[in-house]
Structure formats: C-alpha cells, structure tokens
Motif scaffolding. Structure first.
Motif, PDB file in Angstrom:
ATOM      1  N   MET A   1       0.778  -0.760   0.460  1.00 10.18           N
ATOM      2  CA  MET A   1       0.019  -0.237  -0.030  1.00 10.18           C
ATOM      3  C   MET A   1       1.127   1.433   0.156  1.00 10.18           C
ATOM      4  SD  MET A   1      -3.384  -0.699   0.241  1.00 10.18           S
ATOM      5  CE  MET A   1      -3.452  -1.406  -0.802  1.00 10.18           C
ATOM      6  N   ALA A   2       1.240   1.194   0.974  1.00 16.78           N
ATOM      7  CA  ALA A   2       2.555   2.278   0.915  1.00 16.78           C
ATOM      8  C   ALA A   2       3.692   2.219  -0.255  1.00 16.78           C
ATOM      9  CB  ALA A   2       3.370   2.713   2.184  1.00 16.78           C
ATOM     10  N   VAL A   3       4.048   1.507  -0.664  1.00 19.71           N
ATOM     11  CA  VAL A   3       4.445   2.226  -2.052  1.00 19.71           C
ATOM     12  C   VAL A   3       4.267   2.482  -3.456  1.00 19.71           C
ATOM     13  CG1 VAL A   3       6.116   0.097  -4.331  1.00 19.71           C
ATOM     14  CG2 VAL A   3       6.537  -0.293  -1.808  1.00 19.71           C
ATOM     15  N   PHE A   4       2.538   1.753  -3.840  1.00 16.64           N
ATOM     16  CA  PHE A   4       1.443   1.908  -4.413  1.00 16.64           C
ATOM     17  C   PHE A   4       1.825   3.470  -4.052  1.00 16.64           C
ATOM     18  CE2 PHE A   4      -2.374   3.365  -5.834  1.00 16.64           C
ATOM     19  CZ  PHE A   4      -2.728   2.693  -7.508  1.00 16.64           C
ATOM     20  N   GLY A   5       1.733   3.934  -2.989  1.00 16.89           N
ATOM     21  CA  GLY A   5       1.157   5.353  -2.486  1.00 16.89           C
ATOM     22  C   GLY A   5       2.527   6.418  -3.120  1.00 16.89           C
ATOM     23  N   VAL A   6       3.176   5.958  -2.463  1.00 12.54           N
ATOM     24  CA  VAL A   6       4.574   7.089  -3.503  1.00 12.54           C
ATOM     25  C   VAL A   6       4.264   6.811  -4.236  1.00 12.54           C
ATOM     26  CG1 VAL A   6       6.995   6.980  -2.907  1.00 12.54           C
ATOM     27  CG2 VAL A   6       5.855   6.678  -0.999  1.00 12.54           C
ATOM     28  N   LEU A   7       4.307   5.854  -4.599  1.00 10.06           N
ATOM     29  CA  LEU A   7       4.546   6.581  -6.765  1.00 10.06           C
ATOM     30  C   LEU A   7       2.898   6.455  -7.019  1.00 10.06           C
ATOM     31  CD1 LEU A   7       5.360   2.094  -7.406  1.00 10.06           C
ATOM     32  CD2 LEU A   7       6.911   4.363  -7.487  1.00 10.06           C
ATOM     33  N   VAL A  56      -1.211  10.130  -1.296  1.00  5.98           N
ATOM     34  CA  VAL A  56      -1.707   9.920   0.173  1.00  5.98           C
ATOM     35  C   VAL A  56      -2.357   9.427   0.701  1.00  5.98           C
ATOM     36  CG1 VAL A  56      -1.958  12.224   1.698  1.00  5.98           C
ATOM     37  CG2 VAL A  56      -0.068  12.869  -0.458  1.00  5.98           C
ATOM     38  N   TYR A  57      -3.679   9.307   0.338  1.00  3.82           N
ATOM     39  CA  TYR A  57      -4.592   8.081   0.667  1.00  3.82           C
ATOM     40  C   TYR A  57      -4.603   6.983   1.215  1.00  3.82           C
ATOM     41  CZ  TYR A  57      -8.157  11.827  -0.706  1.00  3.82           C
ATOM     42  OH  TYR A  57      -8.799  12.723  -0.716  1.00  3.82           O
ATOM     43  N   TYR A  58      -3.302   6.228   0.050  1.00  2.00           N
ATOM     44  CA  TYR A  58      -2.773   4.583   0.603  1.00  2.00           C
ATOM     45  C   TYR A  58      -1.667   5.529   1.740  1.00  2.00           C
ATOM     46  CZ  TYR A  58      -5.127   2.464  -3.111  1.00  2.00           C
ATOM     47  OH  TYR A  58      -5.641   1.918  -4.483  1.00  2.00           O
TER      48      TYR A  58
END
Length: 135
Positions: A1-7, A56-58
């Motif tokens: 989740m965090a990786v997808f969010g940052v990307l 940011v939500y992710y």
C-alpha cells in the motif's frame, strides 16, 4: 500500500510539474500548440492532482494499518484495470496505456493475495491459541 501510494504521488507530481512528460510516459502525444477547445493540460492537471491525493491516502492508510481500506481497493483497482484495458481495446487510448491497466490489475491481485494470506495466518494462529488454551 505504501509503495503504491508513494509511486502514485510521485507520478502525479510529475504530471503537475511536467504535463508533457506525463503524457509521454502514458504513450500519448503531446500537443505542440494548443488549439481552440484543447483542454489536454487541464485534464492532465486534474488527473495528476487526483493521483497525488490518492497516493497520500494510500500512504496514510498504510501508516494507520487500515485493513478495511486495503480490502476496498481490490475491487476498485480491478474495475480500473478493466476500464483502462477496454479503453485500449476500443481505441480510446493508445496501446502503451495498457501498462496502466496492468499496473492496477497486478496491484489489486497482489493486495488481495496478501490480505487472504494474512487472514489465513491469523485464523491459523487463533486456532492454535485456542487448542493451547484448552489443553
């Protein structure tokens, strides 16, 4: 989740800073000179800002370990995969755009598999505790 969010946030930022670079990454032509009624830059700006927000939500959901949010993303990312794939097949988007659909589909499957694996591990651990406590 965090990786997808940052990307997602990073790619959204690219679109805000350099719409031409974003269009190029998606395999879309960059209009040389805007004609009357050409709102390409407005759409790139809107979708890029949405990507920043979504990113940011992710990240926040990952930091909060918000499992319900993780589960909600699976069907909606599969829907996004379907819509983007159909757009390519139907000629509404260039073939390079299929990468966006694949990214969403693989992300949904990876998230779903991880959640299923985690649930099974949690259930197995709970059963083991119950057996230990009752003996």
């Amino acid at each position: 989740m965090a990786v997808f969010g940052v990307l997602a946030a990073a790619l959204g930022t690219v679109g805000l800073v350099s719409p031409a670079a974003q269009l190029s990454m998606l395999g879309l032509a960059t209009p040389g000179e805007r004609g009357s009624g050409d709102h390409t830059s407005a759409f790139v700006t809107a979708s890029s800002m949405a990507a920043v927000n979504m990113g940011v939500y992710y990240v926040l959901a990952a930091l909060a370990d918000w499992r319900a949010f993780f589960r909600w993303t699976v069907p909606f990312r599969l829907l996004t995969c379907t819509v983007f794939t159909v757009a390519v097949i139907g000629g509404r988007a260039p073939e390079a755009f299929i990468g966006v659909g694949v990214w969403e589909g693989l992300g949904a499957v990876a998230t779903g598999v991880a959640l299923l694996h985690e649930r099974r591990a949690t259930t197995k651990a709970a059963r083991s505790r119950v057996r230990t406590e009752t003996t």
